[in-house]
Design an enzyme around this catalytic site. Structure first.
Site, PDB file in Angstrom:
ATOM      1  N   LYS A 161       0.842  -1.204   0.000  1.00 55.58           N
ATOM      2  CA  LYS A 161       0.000   0.000   0.000  1.00 55.58           C
ATOM      3  C   LYS A 161       0.874   1.251   0.000  1.00 55.58           C
ATOM      4  O   LYS A 161       0.588   2.233  -0.673  1.00 55.58           O
ATOM      5  CB  LYS A 161      -0.923   0.015   1.226  1.00 55.58           C
ATOM      6  CG  LYS A 161      -1.989  -1.073   1.171  1.00 55.58           C
ATOM      7  CD  LYS A 161      -3.059  -0.903   2.251  1.00 55.58           C
ATOM      8  CE  LYS A 161      -4.077  -2.026   2.139  1.00 55.58           C
ATOM      9  NZ  LYS A 161      -5.118  -1.994   3.169  1.00 55.58           N
ATOM     10  N   THR A 209     -13.493   4.275  13.568  1.00 57.66           N
ATOM     11  CA  THR A 209     -14.748   4.210  14.320  1.00 57.66           C
ATOM     12  C   THR A 209     -14.532   3.313  15.533  1.00 57.66           C
ATOM     13  O   THR A 209     -14.196   2.129  15.384  1.00 57.66           O
ATOM     14  CB  THR A 209     -15.859   3.632  13.419  1.00 57.66           C
ATOM     15  OG1 THR A 209     -15.957   4.469  12.265  1.00 57.66           O
ATOM     16  CG2 THR A 209     -17.190   3.575  14.146  1.00 57.66           C
ATOM     17  N   PHE A 266     -16.910  10.644   8.427  1.00 53.90           N
ATOM     18  CA  PHE A 266     -18.256  10.376   7.903  1.00 53.90           C
ATOM     19  C   PHE A 266     -18.268  10.167   6.392  1.00 53.90           C
ATOM     20  O   PHE A 266     -19.336  10.154   5.780  1.00 53.90           O
ATOM     21  CB  PHE A 266     -19.200  11.522   8.280  1.00 53.90           C
ATOM     22  CG  PHE A 266     -19.338  11.689   9.768  1.00 53.90           C
ATOM     23  CD1 PHE A 266     -20.136  10.813  10.507  1.00 53.90           C
ATOM     24  CD2 PHE A 266     -18.652  12.683  10.442  1.00 53.90           C
ATOM     25  CE1 PHE A 266     -20.253  10.951  11.887  1.00 53.90           C
ATOM     26  CE2 PHE A 266     -18.763  12.823  11.823  1.00 53.90           C
ATOM     27  CZ  PHE A 266     -19.560  11.959  12.552  1.00 53.90           C
ATOM     28  N   LEU A 309     -33.745   6.182   1.994  1.00 58.83           N
ATOM     29  CA  LEU A 309     -35.067   5.552   1.963  1.00 58.83           C
ATOM     30  C   LEU A 309     -35.192   4.693   0.703  1.00 58.83           C
ATOM     31  O   LEU A 309     -36.280   4.501   0.201  1.00 58.83           O
ATOM     32  CB  LEU A 309     -36.166   6.618   1.992  1.00 58.83           C
ATOM     33  CG  LEU A 309     -36.397   7.324   3.331  1.00 58.83           C
ATOM     34  CD1 LEU A 309     -37.509   8.360   3.215  1.00 58.83           C
ATOM     35  CD2 LEU A 309     -36.742   6.319   4.441  1.00 58.83           C
ATOM     36  N   GLY A 360     -34.249  -2.209  -0.957  1.00 57.61           N
ATOM     37  CA  GLY A 360     -33.443  -3.075  -1.818  1.00 57.61           C
ATOM     38  C   GLY A 360     -33.003  -4.348  -1.148  1.00 57.61           C
ATOM     39  O   GLY A 360     -33.689  -4.869  -0.256  1.00 57.61           O
ATOM     40  N   CYS A 409     -18.983  -0.995   7.115  1.00 57.82           N
ATOM     41  CA  CYS A 409     -19.318  -0.222   8.327  1.00 57.82           C
ATOM     42  C   CYS A 409     -20.696  -0.457   8.920  1.00 57.82           C
ATOM     43  O   CYS A 409     -20.783  -0.793  10.101  1.00 57.82           O
ATOM     44  CB  CYS A 409     -19.063   1.243   8.065  1.00 57.82           C
ATOM     45  SG  CYS A 409     -17.293   1.519   7.874  1.00 57.82           S
TER      46      CYS A 409
HETATM   47  P1  NAD Z   1      -9.045  -0.597   5.960  1.00 56.21           P
HETATM   48  O1  NAD Z   1      -8.955  -2.010   6.380  1.00 56.21           O
HETATM   49  O2  NAD Z   1      -9.257  -0.275   4.523  1.00 56.21           O
HETATM   50  O3  NAD Z   1      -7.731   0.194   6.431  1.00 56.21           O
HETATM   51  C1  NAD Z   1      -7.118   0.030   7.657  1.00 56.21           C
HETATM   52  C2  NAD Z   1      -5.620   0.031   7.412  1.00 56.21           C
HETATM   53  O4  NAD Z   1      -4.926   0.041   8.664  1.00 56.21           O
HETATM   54  C3  NAD Z   1      -5.119  -1.188   6.639  1.00 56.21           C
HETATM   55  O5  NAD Z   1      -4.449  -0.780   5.478  1.00 56.21           O
HETATM   56  C4  NAD Z   1      -4.190  -1.897   7.637  1.00 56.21           C
HETATM   57  O6  NAD Z   1      -3.109  -2.529   7.011  1.00 56.21           O
HETATM   58  C5  NAD Z   1      -3.739  -0.720   8.480  1.00 56.21           C
HETATM   59  N1  NAD Z   1      -3.174  -1.097   9.783  1.00 56.21           N
HETATM   60  C6  NAD Z   1      -3.615  -2.014  10.686  1.00 56.21           C
HETATM   61  N2  NAD Z   1      -2.801  -2.040  11.755  1.00 56.21           N
HETATM   62  C7  NAD Z   1      -1.832  -1.123  11.539  1.00 56.21           C
HETATM   63  C8  NAD Z   1      -0.697  -0.698  12.267  1.00 56.21           C
HETATM   64  N3  NAD Z   1      -0.400  -1.216  13.436  1.00 56.21           N
HETATM   65  N4  NAD Z   1       0.091   0.249  11.724  1.00 56.21           N
HETATM   66  C9  NAD Z   1      -0.172   0.781  10.522  1.00 56.21           C
HETATM   67  N5  NAD Z   1      -1.243   0.419   9.777  1.00 56.21           N
HETATM   68  C10 NAD Z   1      -2.060  -0.516  10.273  1.00 56.21           C
HETATM   69  O7  NAD Z   1     -10.213   0.052   6.840  1.00 56.21           O
HETATM   70  P2  NAD Z   1     -11.028   1.387   6.520  1.00 56.21           P
HETATM   71  O8  NAD Z   1     -12.206   1.060   5.689  1.00 56.21           O
HETATM   72  O9  NAD Z   1     -10.095   2.448   6.087  1.00 56.21           O
HETATM   73  O10 NAD Z   1     -11.585   1.719   7.972  1.00 56.21           O
HETATM   74  C11 NAD Z   1     -10.715   2.188   8.981  1.00 56.21           C
HETATM   75  C12 NAD Z   1     -11.569   2.701  10.119  1.00 56.21           C
HETATM   76  O11 NAD Z   1     -12.369   3.812   9.680  1.00 56.21           O
HETATM   77  C13 NAD Z   1     -12.567   1.684  10.676  1.00 56.21           C
HETATM   78  O12 NAD Z   1     -12.714   1.909  12.045  1.00 56.21           O
HETATM   79  C14 NAD Z   1     -13.859   2.039   9.958  1.00 56.21           C
HETATM   80  O13 NAD Z   1     -15.004   1.652  10.692  1.00 56.21           O
HETATM   81  C15 NAD Z   1     -13.757   3.542   9.882  1.00 56.21           C
HETATM   82  N6  NAD Z   1     -14.488   4.168   8.771  1.00 56.21           N
HETATM   83  C16 NAD Z   1     -14.502   3.596   7.547  1.00 56.21           C
HETATM   84  C17 NAD Z   1     -15.167   4.238   6.488  1.00 56.21           C
HETATM   85  C18 NAD Z   1     -15.212   3.631   5.118  1.00 56.21           C
HETATM   86  O14 NAD Z   1     -15.969   4.123   4.293  1.00 56.21           O
HETATM   87  N7  NAD Z   1     -14.453   2.606   4.809  1.00 56.21           N
HETATM   88  C19 NAD Z   1     -15.783   5.483   6.702  1.00 56.21           C
HETATM   89  C20 NAD Z   1     -15.727   6.040   7.980  1.00 56.21           C
HETATM   90  C21 NAD Z   1     -15.070   5.380   9.012  1.00 56.21           C
HETATM   91  C1  UGA Z   2     -21.569   4.774   5.342  1.00 51.58           C
HETATM   92  C2  UGA Z   2     -22.041   6.151   5.792  1.00 51.58           C
HETATM   93  O1  UGA Z   2     -22.959   6.668   4.812  1.00 51.58           O
HETATM   94  C3  UGA Z   2     -20.871   7.110   5.958  1.00 51.58           C
HETATM   95  O2  UGA Z   2     -21.325   8.368   6.453  1.00 51.58           O
HETATM   96  C4  UGA Z   2     -19.865   6.506   6.950  1.00 51.58           C
HETATM   97  O3  UGA Z   2     -18.724   7.319   7.091  1.00 51.58           O
HETATM   98  C5  UGA Z   2     -19.447   5.129   6.461  1.00 51.58           C
HETATM   99  O4  UGA Z   2     -20.624   4.282   6.293  1.00 51.58           O
HETATM  100  C6  UGA Z   2     -18.560   4.419   7.433  1.00 51.58           C
HETATM  101  O5  UGA Z   2     -18.592   4.681   8.606  1.00 51.58           O
HETATM  102  O6  UGA Z   2     -17.854   3.577   6.910  1.00 51.58           O
HETATM  103  P1  UGA Z   2     -20.765   3.690   3.056  1.00 51.58           P
HETATM  104  O7  UGA Z   2     -20.813   2.409   3.820  1.00 51.58           O
HETATM  105  O8  UGA Z   2     -19.571   4.017   2.245  1.00 51.58           O
HETATM  106  O9  UGA Z   2     -20.962   4.925   4.063  1.00 51.58           O
HETATM  107  O10 UGA Z   2     -21.989   3.729   2.045  1.00 51.58           O
HETATM  108  P2  UGA Z   2     -23.528   4.175   2.122  1.00 51.58           P
HETATM  109  O11 UGA Z   2     -23.810   5.023   0.955  1.00 51.58           O
HETATM  110  O12 UGA Z   2     -23.917   4.690   3.429  1.00 51.58           O
HETATM  111  O13 UGA Z   2     -24.254   2.776   1.872  1.00 51.58           O
HETATM  112  C7  UGA Z   2     -24.161   1.722   2.803  1.00 51.58           C
HETATM  113  C8  UGA Z   2     -25.068   0.586   2.374  1.00 51.58           C
HETATM  114  O14 UGA Z   2     -26.436   0.942   2.517  1.00 51.58           O
HETATM  115  C9  UGA Z   2     -24.890   0.167   0.912  1.00 51.58           C
HETATM  116  O15 UGA Z   2     -24.918  -1.233   0.823  1.00 51.58           O
HETATM  117  C10 UGA Z   2     -26.085   0.763   0.220  1.00 51.58           C
HETATM  118  O16 UGA Z   2     -26.487   0.044  -0.920  1.00 51.58           O
HETATM  119  C11 UGA Z   2     -27.134   0.665   1.316  1.00 51.58           C
HETATM  120  N1  UGA Z   2     -28.232   1.643   1.166  1.00 51.58           N
HETATM  121  C12 UGA Z   2     -27.968   2.970   1.289  1.00 51.58           C
HETATM  122  C13 UGA Z   2     -29.525   1.202   0.936  1.00 51.58           C
HETATM  123  O17 UGA Z   2     -29.788  -0.021   0.832  1.00 51.58           O
HETATM  124  N2  UGA Z   2     -30.529   2.125   0.830  1.00 51.58           N
HETATM  125  C14 UGA Z   2     -30.298   3.451   0.942  1.00 51.58           C
HETATM  126  O18 UGA Z   2     -31.274   4.246   0.841  1.00 51.58           O
HETATM  127  C15 UGA Z   2     -28.990   3.890   1.178  1.00 51.58           C
END
Ligand code: NAD
Ligand code: UGA
Length: 434
Positions: free
Chosen positions: A35, A121, A152, A250, A253, A260
């Site tokens: 990465k 999170t 978010f 809303l 599906g 998440c």
């Molecule tokens: P991810 O798995 O894509 O990324 C996490 C990264 O952390 C990985 O690349 C992993 O290798 C790295 N990692 C783990 N241990 C480590 C260490 N000791 N040192 C350095 N790197 C390390 O996960 P993500 O989707 O980016 O989510 C990360 C957090 O953010 C979670 O808590 C998730 O709930 C939250 N979050 C995710 C989203 C989203 O849309 N994916 C949105 C908001 C919040």
């Molecule tokens: C969601 C939140 O929207 C973000 O604000 C948050 O940061 C993130 O989770 C997180 O914490 O990871 P994300 O999971 O990327 O984002 O995508 P969304 O657009 O929220 O959709 C989530 C799921 O709900 C998808 O499977 C989507 O198809 C479904 N969905 C969404 C529905 O079935 N109906 C809807 O009306 C909206």
């Protein structure tokens, strides 16, 4: 001020790139060397619109770098954004192993004041554990603060969400931490809500769980629509016109997926239980969501009767459009069930095929990955829509009908207008409408 971003996954990479684009000096690090290698060369390891352009722009400007060495990142940063994964454990609680690991590493390398920002999170009260861990293990008598700044962003629009936020939540317990975060986010000063740390942590879990509840609620109403003459699309529209309800989330599906919502609603339920709070509302929303793929399969059976040896085309594998992410994607459960029934699957997605191959390796005729929608649809006894990519909405349905062995569409995302599809001679099974 130098910012280190620990964990350059979906959130970390976007955070590093966008903070650099806001004008900060940022270094990203991750335990997965590929990465870091890719990011250093301007290649994003995920598909996210706009990310790679911004990554290259900021690498070139010199305010963004990626390094393998976590200790070095910690030592040379003033602020550390922790964006490691917090996956689900078997009992539904959030696994804090990676957060703890990073906290230990920070303790080992604490060489000057640092602000440690929870971007991942995490359950409410996590900051207490991080503080305790660092205090117990730090090698030097150096001050530090912990703050919460939940993320978010949505996948598929992550860069634009990060750079145009609805709100920025800053959970702090010292003025020093507050001032640093206010300065980092000064461009968005009208969007910032400052709270204590518990509140900020809880805002994140409460927001995701509320959105998941909203989806399960509309899916419940959708089931009722299917038993009556009501139309879910118009019910959603009618409800959404009330600003107290709002029109977002809303869409009925096949249920919510992704990395998440499924994990966060479970984690919130666990925290609630740990604190003796009644969390049945959350559990019910989760149960409704788990049922979505079963109900979808029942619909496919209604259309095809016997599934064995039937050629089924599936359009859409990612958990939502505009991403290659398949974590907890509804498509996975549906594919698994169809394979158990002996169907032959022809799968297509604009971005998620490579990820899906890792779970379901290609094995014709049971599993065939097509290079286009048309190739997937060719000779199919039924077409399933599982993710609402724009390109599927634009399909030439007359052409689709010619390609298919039987003109049957089971639409888990309501991307077509029933009257139009039916007038072309299709048997059409939408969601929550007829
Ligand atoms: P991810 O798995 O894509 O990324 C996490 C990264 O952390 C990985 O690349 C992993 O290798 C790295 N990692 C783990 N241990 C480590 C260490 N000791 N040192 C350095 N790197 C390390 O996960 P993500 O989707 O980016 O989510 C990360 C957090 O953010 C979670 O808590 C998730 O709930 C939250 N979050 C995710 C989203 C989203 O849309 N994916 C949105 C908001 C919040
Ligand atoms: C969601 C939140 O929207 C973000 O604000 C948050 O940061 C993130 O989770 C997180 O914490 O990871 P994300 O999971 O990327 O984002 O995508 P969304 O657009 O929220 O959709 C989530 C799921 O709900 C998808 O499977 C989507 O198809 C479904 N969905 C969404 C529905 O079935 N109906 C809807 O009306 C909206």
């Amino acid at each position: 001020m130098k910012i280190g971003v620990i964990g350059t996954g979906y959130v970390g990479l976007v955070t590093a790139v966008c903070l650099a684009d806001l004008g900060h000096k940022v270094a990203g690090t991750d335990v997965i060397p590929e990465k870091i290698d890719k990011a250093s060369r301007g290649i994003a390891h995920i598909y996210e619109p706009g990310l790679e352009d911004l990554l290259r722009k900021n690498l070139k400007k010199g305010n963004l770098s990626f390094i393998h060495d976590l200790a070095k990142t910690i030592q040379s940063s003033d602020v550390l954004f922790v964006s490691v994964n917090t996956p689900q454990r078997e009992d539904g609680s959030a696994d804090m192993t990676y957060v703890e690991g990073v906290s230990r590493k920070i303790a080992d390398n604490l060489n000057s004041y640092k602000l440690i920002v929870e971007k991942s999170t995490v359950p409410v009260k996590t900051s207490n554990w991080i503080k305790r861990t660092i205090s117990l293990h730090k090698k030097k008598e150096v001050d530090f603060d912990v703050a919460s700044n939940p993320e978010f962003l949505r996948e598929g629009s992550a860069v634009s969400d990060f750079l145009n936020p609805d709100r920025i939540i800053i959970g702090v317990e010292t003025e020093r931490a507050r001032d640093i975060l206010l300065s980092i986010y000064r461009k968005f000063k009208n969007k910032i809500l400052v709270t204590n740390i518990d509140t900020a942590e809880l805002i994140k879990h409460a927001s995701n769980s509320f959105l998941a509840l909203k989806i399960s609620y509309i899916n419940l109403i959708s089931d009722l629509c299917e038993k009556t003459d009501a139309d879910i699309e118009l019910v959603s529209k009618g409800m959404g016109l009330d600003p107290r309800i709002g029109s977002h989330f809303l869409r009925a599906g096949v249920g919510y997926g992704g990395s998440c919502f499924p994990k966060d609603i479970k984690a919130l339920a666990r925290i609630g239980e740990d604190f003796g709070v009644d969390v049945n509302l959350l559990k019910e929303a989760e149960r409704i969501n788990l049922r979505r793929s079963e109900l979808f399969l029942e619909k496919i059976k209604k259309a095809l009767w016997i599934l064995k040896d039937k050629k089924v085309a599936i359009l859409g594998l990612s958990f939502k459009p505009q991403t290659d992410d398949i974590r907890e994607a509804p498509s996975i459960k549906i594919i698994r069930k169809l394979l158990e029934e002996g169907s032959e699957l022809r799968l297509y997605d604009p971005k998620a095929v490579e990820n899906m191959r890792k779970i379901f390796p290609e094995k014709p005729p049971q599993i065939f990955y097509a290079k286009s929608s048309s190739e997937a649809i060719k000779g199919a006894n039924a077409l399933l829509i599982i993710t609402e990519w724009e390109e599927f909405k634009k399909l030439d349905l007359k052409k689709v009908k010619k390609l298919m062995a039987n003109p049957i569409i089971v639409d888990g995302r309501n991307i077509f207008e029933p009257s139009q599809v039916k007038s072309l001679g299709f048997e059409y099974y939408p969601t929550g409408r007829k």
